[in-house]
Motif scaffolding. Structure first.
Motif, short mmCIF file in Angstrom:
data_model
loop_
_atom_site.label_atom_id
_atom_site.label_comp_id
_atom_site.label_asym_id
_atom_site.label_seq_id
_atom_site.Cartn_x
_atom_site.Cartn_y
_atom_site.Cartn_z
N TRP A 1 0.86 -1.19 0.00
CA TRP A 1 0.00 0.00 0.00
C TRP A 1 0.90 1.24 0.00
O TRP A 1 1.92 1.25 0.67
CB TRP A 1 -0.90 -0.01 1.23
N PRO A 2 0.57 2.28 -0.73
CA PRO A 2 1.42 3.48 -0.76
C PRO A 2 1.47 4.16 0.61
O PRO A 2 0.45 4.22 1.33
CB PRO A 2 0.73 4.38 -1.79
N SER A 3 2.63 4.67 0.96
CA SER A 3 2.73 5.48 2.17
C SER A 3 1.96 6.78 2.00
O SER A 3 1.42 7.33 2.95
CB SER A 3 4.20 5.77 2.48
N ARG A 4 1.90 7.25 0.77
CA ARG A 4 1.05 8.38 0.40
C ARG A 4 0.70 8.23 -1.09
O ARG A 4 1.51 7.77 -1.88
CB ARG A 4 1.74 9.73 0.65
N TRP A 5 -0.52 8.60 -1.44
CA TRP A 5 -0.97 8.49 -2.82
C TRP A 5 -0.41 9.67 -3.61
O TRP A 5 -0.51 10.81 -3.18
CB TRP A 5 -2.48 8.46 -2.89
N SER A 6 0.18 9.37 -4.75
CA SER A 6 0.83 10.41 -5.54
C SER A 6 0.52 10.22 -7.03
O SER A 6 0.47 9.09 -7.53
CB SER A 6 2.35 10.35 -5.33
#
Length: 282
Positions: free
Chosen positions: A47-52
């Motif tokens: 899962w992304p640490s933050r969506w970018s």
């Protein structure tokens, strides 16, 4: 084993197989939204640490680097692929659907021998013909042209046989009755046969579009100008220089996959009907 238990086991098995099929596509989509370099970390992130959106922005947006404009030419390649696939599908249908009908319902000299020849040619790998085909196209001046990409796939043997098998399910009595009423062969084909073959034609159109869209080897051989690249060739060119940029490559894969996936979902009803032959009754 009781029936409820058997049903539960079958449902679980189907769900597990579906998950195995969808998981790579889902992970490809997730990785495409990860920040650069995150997909190579250990343990592997799910899962992304933050969506970018930076990967899509870099891939799709033209930008200025050292007083020069730079882009990955994905959008021109996308336009090329859409145009080539659409034209290949349209021309392929115009040639193969009438041919399939002719092999199924019309009597002409040498029909059976020609049909056997077509079936026998299916065992010959397409890659075998690429070198002589390239030499012929070079003599004709079709190398590095869109026509050179489109022409080899217009009269596909599989497409002709696919339409022929579906047309055989149409009762001969229906066509004979139309002939007795004075209908021409063109009218019989356009008014009687074609409406009955609509799911089959849509299914074939999807096959043709998908085959043209995913074709990599022949466009790679025949196209020399990067401005004419199709999407698979353009993505492969990016991969040679950015193989370590997993997130960027996953974004390129999403751009390549999503249009054909959306097309399949839109035509799913016709596709399933055409494969099962539910609309063509004998």
């Amino acid at each position: 084993m009781t029936k409820p238990l058997r049903t539960t086991l079958m449902t679980t098995l189907v769900a597990a197989l579906t998950l195995l099929t969808v998981a790579p596509l889902l992970y490809m989509l997730i990785v495409s939204f990860m920040p650069r370099g995150e997909s190579t970390m250990l343990p592997i992130p799910l899962w992304p640490s933050r969506w970018s959106l930076e990967n899509y922005h870099e891939l799709l947006v033209r930008r200025r680097i050292d007083d020069a404009w730079f882009d990955y030419r994905i959008l021109p390649a996308l336009r090329n692929s859409i145009g080539i696939a659409a034209l290949s599908t349209l021309l392929g249908l115009l040639l193969t659907v009438p041919a399939g009908y002719a092999f199924a319902k019309l009597r002409f000299r040498g029909r059976d021998r020609l049909l056997k020849l077509l079936i026998a040619s299916l065992i010959v790998p397409g890659q075998v013909a690429m070198l002589p085909l390239f030499l012929i196209f070079r003599q004709l001046g079709l190398v590095n042209s869109y026509a050179g990409v489109i022409l080899p796939g217009l009269a596909g043997i599989f497409a002709i046989l696919f339409v022929r098998q579906a047309t055989l399910s149409i009762p001969d009595e229906l066509i004979d009755a139309a002939r007795m009423d004075g209908a021409s062969e063109r009218r019989i084909f356009g008014v009687i046969v074609l409406p009955l073959l609509t799911p089959v034609v849509v299914t074939l159109a999807l096959f043709l579009f998908l085959g043209s869209w995913n074709d990599f080897l022949w466009p790679l051989i025949v196209l020399a100008d990067q401005h004419r690249y199709t999407l698979p060739v353009a993505v492969a060119a990016i991969a040679r220089e950015h193989a370590a940029d997993g997130e960027l490559m996953m974004a390129a894969s999403v751009v390549t996959t999503m249009p054909i996936l959306l097309l399949f979902l839109l035509l799913q009803r016709y596709y399933l009907t055409g494969l099962l032959g539910g609309s063509v009754k004998g």
